[in-house]
Design an enzyme around this catalytic site. Structure first.
Site, PDB file in Angstrom:
ATOM      1  N   ASP A   1      -6.425  -6.414   4.192  1.00 26.68           N
ATOM      2  CA  ASP A   1      -5.989  -5.206   4.255  1.00 26.68           C
ATOM      3  C   ASP A   1      -5.773  -4.690   5.774  1.00 26.68           C
ATOM      4  OD1 ASP A   1      -6.907  -2.192   2.560  1.00 26.68           O
ATOM      5  OD2 ASP A   1      -5.094  -2.426   3.603  1.00 26.68           O
ATOM      6  N   GLY A   2      -4.518  -4.425   6.174  1.00 26.18           N
ATOM      7  CA  GLY A   2      -4.384  -3.857   7.495  1.00 26.18           C
ATOM      8  C   GLY A   2      -3.756  -4.733   8.404  1.00 26.18           C
ATOM      9  N   GLY A   3      -2.447  -4.326   8.861  1.00 21.87           N
ATOM     10  CA  GLY A   3      -1.705  -4.920   9.976  1.00 21.87           C
ATOM     11  C   GLY A   3      -1.051  -6.340   9.306  1.00 21.87           C
TER      12      GLY A   3
ATOM     13  N   HIS B   1      -8.426   1.400  -3.520  1.00 17.53           N
ATOM     14  CA  HIS B   1      -9.362   1.034  -2.514  1.00 17.53           C
ATOM     15  C   HIS B   1     -10.078   2.511  -2.160  1.00 17.53           C
ATOM     16  CE1 HIS B   1      -9.479  -0.319   2.102  1.00 17.53           C
ATOM     17  NE2 HIS B   1     -10.684  -0.084   1.470  1.00 17.53           N
TER      18      HIS B   1
ATOM     19  N   MET C   1      -8.802   8.082   0.306  1.00 15.44           N
ATOM     20  CA  MET C   1      -9.537   8.523   1.734  1.00 15.44           C
ATOM     21  C   MET C   1     -10.063   9.965   1.430  1.00 15.44           C
ATOM     22  SD  MET C   1      -7.188   7.272   4.471  1.00 15.44           S
ATOM     23  CE  MET C   1      -6.372   5.490   4.354  1.00 15.44           C
TER      24      MET C   1
ATOM     25  N   GLY D   1      -0.138   1.305   9.765  1.00 12.19           N
ATOM     26  CA  GLY D   1       0.862   1.066  11.025  1.00 12.19           C
ATOM     27  C   GLY D   1      -0.112   0.596  12.073  1.00 12.19           C
TER      28      GLY D   1
ATOM     29  N   HIS E   1      -1.420  -1.273  -4.287  1.00  9.28           N
ATOM     30  CA  HIS E   1      -2.571  -0.942  -3.535  1.00  9.28           C
ATOM     31  C   HIS E   1      -2.416   0.460  -3.271  1.00  9.28           C
ATOM     32  CE1 HIS E   1      -5.847  -1.976  -0.788  1.00  9.28           C
ATOM     33  NE2 HIS E   1      -5.426  -0.785  -0.131  1.00  9.28           N
TER      34      HIS E   1
ATOM     35  N   MET F   1     -11.874   4.575   0.090  1.00 10.67           N
ATOM     36  CA  MET F   1     -12.422   4.659   1.517  1.00 10.67           C
ATOM     37  C   MET F   1     -13.409   6.060   1.306  1.00 10.67           C
ATOM     38  SD  MET F   1      -9.509   3.187   3.438  1.00 10.67           S
ATOM     39  CE  MET F   1      -8.348   3.173   2.021  1.00 10.67           C
TER      40      MET F   1
ATOM     41  N   PHE G   1      -5.747   4.555   8.374  1.00 12.69           N
ATOM     42  CA  PHE G   1      -4.416   4.866   8.639  1.00 12.69           C
ATOM     43  C   PHE G   1      -3.211   3.524   8.387  1.00 12.69           C
ATOM     44  CE2 PHE G   1      -5.194   9.059  10.182  1.00 12.69           C
ATOM     45  CZ  PHE G   1      -6.503   8.917  10.967  1.00 12.69           C
TER      46      PHE G   1
ATOM     47  N   MET H   1     -10.988  -6.087   5.559  1.00 15.05           N
ATOM     48  CA  MET H   1     -10.405  -5.103   6.349  1.00 15.05           C
ATOM     49  C   MET H   1      -9.900  -5.957   7.865  1.00 15.05           C
ATOM     50  SD  MET H   1     -10.030  -2.443   4.374  1.00 15.05           S
ATOM     51  CE  MET H   1      -8.984  -1.630   5.736  1.00 15.05           C
TER      52      MET H   1
ATOM     53  N   SER I   1       0.908  -1.074  -0.036  1.00 13.95           N
ATOM     54  CA  SER I   1       0.002   0.175   0.153  1.00 13.95           C
ATOM     55  C   SER I   1       1.005   1.314  -0.114  1.00 13.95           C
ATOM     56  CB  SER I   1      -0.806  -0.021   1.297  1.00 13.95           C
ATOM     57  OG  SER I   1      -1.148   1.290   1.370  1.00 13.95           O
TER      58      SER I   1
ATOM     59  N   ASP J   1      -4.719   3.630  -1.670  1.00 18.18           N
ATOM     60  CA  ASP J   1      -5.743   3.925  -0.678  1.00 18.18           C
ATOM     61  C   ASP J   1      -6.111   5.375  -0.873  1.00 18.18           C
ATOM     62  OD1 ASP J   1      -3.814   2.108   1.677  1.00 18.18           O
ATOM     63  OD2 ASP J   1      -5.829   1.647   1.078  1.00 18.18           O
TER      64      ASP J   1
END
Ligand code: DX5
Ligand code: ZN
Length: 231
Positions: free
Chosen positions: A176-178, A70, A41, A149, A37, A72, A147, A141, A12, A39
């Site tokens: 997606d995420g972590g 993506h 927003m 991290g 990816h 958002m 955000f 997700m 991302s 993002d």
């Protein structure tokens, strides 16, 4: 884009150097990224603001793989054509972004892109039971969006449920995420095939020193493939 369920790593660029997107995209692709990816927003659907169609259009010439956008944002429909013009290969909308996700996915495909539907951590898998023939990708997700991290939220039960619902349809399950070498095996074993990672890919590297990007991508891929084979 031909369909196969092999593990794909999609860095991302939310975690990239915002002053150097073109060269960051070139660097991650040279270091093994399968997809890029992006993002988007809007500061309304999520409490953060990144970039829109003009920026995505500027990224396009640098992306030689797949530009996985993506959204958002809410509403989505007024912007579908702009992202198609900007060159998005996959355009993913959140099921929570409005009342007409069925029509949104139809519109994304009609605009010539692959259609993705994203689920926030609080949204059940069964909420998209009637969308599986309209989607090419389901994005699960594993953080609350906005955000990079953030700490991984375990959604493996939802991934397993989606894998069951999808059956042999050519539909990707994206996480997606972590995502990092510790969390990737959990979701790969449960049936995910596209792994988005921002901080875990970009950490320790730079355009000037991209080798860490390659090592980070390889570590996530190895962890995921090992678990997928063992599952
Ligand atoms: C979060 C974004 C994610 C994020 C992932 O709202 O949708 O794609 O960039 O970043 P990491 O991998 O650092 O959690
Ligand atoms: Zn994302």
């Amino acid at each position: 884009m031909t369909f196969d369920r092999s593990i794909k790593i999609a860095p991302s660029i939310l975690s990239a150097d915002f002053a150097d997107f073109g060269r960051e995209i070139q660097a991650i692709e040279a270091q093994g990224a399968d997809w890029v990816h992006v993002d988007v927003m809007d500061g309304h659907f999520v409490p953060n603001l990144t970039f829109g169609p003009p920026a995505v259009k500027a990224f396009r010439p640098h992306v030689k793989t797949v530009m996985d956008v993506h959204l958002m944002i809410a509403p989505v429909d007024p912007y579908i054509d702009a992202f198609a013009q900007a060159g998005a290969d996959v355009l993913t909308a959140h099921v929570e972004a409005g009342p007409h996700i069925h029509r949104t996915l139809q519109a994304i495909r009609a605009a010539g892109m692959k259609a993705g539907v994203a689920l926030n951590p609080g949204t059940p898998a069964d909420s998209i039971a009637h969308l599986l023939d309209l989607a090419d990708l389901v994005c699960v997700m594993t953080v609350n969006p906005g955000f990079g991290g953030q700490k991984f939220i375990d959604m493996t039960a939802k991934v397993r449920r989606l894998r069951e619902m999808i059956g042999d349809r050519p539909v990707h399950i994206e996480i997606d995420g972590g995502v990092d070498p510790t969390t990737a095996p959990l979701v790969a074993a449960a049936g995910a095939d596209v792994l988005v990672a921002g901080s875990a890919v970009f950490k320790g590297g730079s355009v000037a020193d991209p080798a860490p990007y390659g090592a980070n991508i390889a570590a996530i891929r190895a962890a995921a493939e090992g678990a997928a084979q063992a599952a």
